[in-house]
Design a protein around this motif. Structure first.
Motif, short mmCIF file in Angstrom:
data_model
loop_
_atom_site.label_atom_id
_atom_site.label_comp_id
_atom_site.label_asym_id
_atom_site.label_seq_id
_atom_site.Cartn_x
_atom_site.Cartn_y
_atom_site.Cartn_z
N TYR A 91 97.28 101.37 1.34
CA TYR A 91 97.20 102.56 0.25
C TYR A 91 98.70 103.03 0.22
O TYR A 91 99.32 103.07 -0.74
CB TYR A 91 96.21 103.40 0.64
CG TYR A 91 96.46 104.73 0.17
CD1 TYR A 91 95.85 104.90 -1.33
CD2 TYR A 91 97.11 105.96 0.56
CE1 TYR A 91 96.06 106.08 -1.93
CE2 TYR A 91 97.28 107.15 0.06
CZ TYR A 91 96.79 107.22 -1.39
OH TYR A 91 97.13 108.48 -2.31
N GLN A 92 99.25 103.06 1.51
CA GLN A 92 100.74 103.57 1.31
C GLN A 92 101.77 102.62 0.78
O GLN A 92 102.44 103.21 0.06
CB GLN A 92 101.02 104.13 3.05
CG GLN A 92 100.39 105.32 3.51
CD GLN A 92 100.95 105.88 4.81
OE1 GLN A 92 102.08 105.86 4.79
NE2 GLN A 92 99.98 106.35 5.47
N ARG A 93 101.65 101.45 0.91
CA ARG A 93 102.51 100.54 0.31
C ARG A 93 102.19 100.41 -0.96
O ARG A 93 103.13 100.30 -1.89
CB ARG A 93 102.08 99.00 0.96
CG ARG A 93 102.62 98.76 2.54
CD ARG A 93 102.26 97.59 3.01
NE ARG A 93 103.00 97.23 4.20
CZ ARG A 93 102.91 96.35 5.00
NH1 ARG A 93 102.06 95.41 4.75
NH2 ARG A 93 103.80 95.99 6.06
N MET A 94 100.90 100.67 -1.31
CA MET A 94 100.91 100.57 -2.99
C MET A 94 101.37 101.55 -3.73
O MET A 94 101.92 101.43 -4.70
CB MET A 94 99.25 100.30 -3.25
CG MET A 94 98.87 100.37 -4.70
SD MET A 94 97.35 99.66 -4.88
CE MET A 94 96.35 101.00 -4.45
N GLU A 95 101.22 102.94 -2.88
CA GLU A 95 101.76 104.18 -3.35
C GLU A 95 103.25 103.92 -3.61
O GLU A 95 103.75 104.52 -4.46
CB GLU A 95 101.29 105.43 -2.74
CG GLU A 95 99.94 105.80 -2.82
CD GLU A 95 99.69 106.33 -4.17
OE1 GLU A 95 100.12 107.23 -4.45
OE2 GLU A 95 98.71 105.58 -4.95
N GLY A 96 103.70 103.17 -2.46
CA GLY A 96 105.24 103.23 -2.52
C GLY A 96 105.86 102.05 -3.33
O GLY A 96 107.27 101.78 -3.29
N GLY A 97 105.05 101.14 -3.87
CA GLY A 97 105.51 100.18 -4.97
C GLY A 97 105.68 99.06 -4.16
O GLY A 97 106.28 97.81 -4.54
N TYR A 98 105.34 98.88 -2.74
CA TYR A 98 105.38 97.54 -2.20
C TYR A 98 103.98 96.97 -2.24
O TYR A 98 103.34 96.73 -1.32
CB TYR A 98 105.83 97.98 -0.57
CG TYR A 98 106.05 96.80 0.28
CD1 TYR A 98 106.11 95.55 -0.23
CD2 TYR A 98 105.72 96.97 1.40
CE1 TYR A 98 106.63 94.57 0.61
CE2 TYR A 98 105.85 95.64 2.65
CZ TYR A 98 106.41 94.55 1.93
OH TYR A 98 106.35 93.42 2.88
#
Length: 198
Positions: free
Chosen positions: A61-68
């Protein structure tokens, strides 16, 4: 809330690498704006117990939010190795694949989510969106209709179905869907209304 945070810290004092406590602290830190520290906690949780599902989901989730997106995809792949019966994980992996322009992969993941939960409106909506991106408007309309069947107040499904119907030259139906979407709270620009409801 700080009481919960203290409890998690206490758990870590008792067991230095308690994966559930590390995961919960990571979530707490993200919600309180410490993204970098949150990811560090998740790394530790995964190192401590690589078979635990939730740290992968949180990090994805955090990676997706950060565009990774590639990193998020790796985490969702791992999560599905641990639990492949949760339609939400399939949906989220589909979203990541869509961000990576893997429309065939996204379509397959949304289809899998629907297979696990036929009434999963978001999966129908997202699959319809993939079909729309591919110019498959008739099939997209069918998916948006399924989303509405299971969730009659689904404003996004009406809105997107209006766009697909306009592409199919079904002007009156497209206008009806657009107005219905607006009635249900969807933001509709005047430009859009003029374009579809001539």
């Amino acid at each position: 809330d700080t009481t919960a945070y203290s409890d998690y810290k206490q758990a870590l004092r008792l067991t230095a690498e308690h994966p559930a406590a590390l995961h919960n602290i990571a979530v707490w830190k993200r919600k309180n704006g410490s993204d970098k520290e949150s990811l560090d906690e998740l790394e530790m949780a995964i190192e401590s117990d690589s078979s635990m599902l939730y740290p992968y989901l949180e990090r994805a989730y955090q990676r997706m939010e950060g565009g990774y997106y590639k990193g998020a995809l790796e985490d969702y792949n791992k999560a599905l190795e641990i639990n492949d019966r949760d339609p939400e994980i399939w949906l989220n992996r589909g979203v990541v694949k869509e961000k990576l322009s893997d429309f065939r992969g996204a379509f397959a993941d949304y289809t899998k989510a629907i297979g696990l939960d036929e009434k999963f409106g978001k999966a129908w909506l997202n699959r319809g969106n993939v079909l729309t991106k591919q110019g498959r408007y008739k099939e997209a309309t069918e998916d948006y209709t399924a989303a509405i069947t299971f969730n009659p107040d689904y404003s996004s499904a009406y809105y997107n179905r209006a766009i697909a119907k306009q592409k199919l030259k079904l002007a009156d139906e497209a206008c009806q869907d657009l107005l219905k979407a607006q009635t249900l709270g969807q933001e509709v620009s005047e430009k859009m209304k003029k374009e579809i409801c001539k």
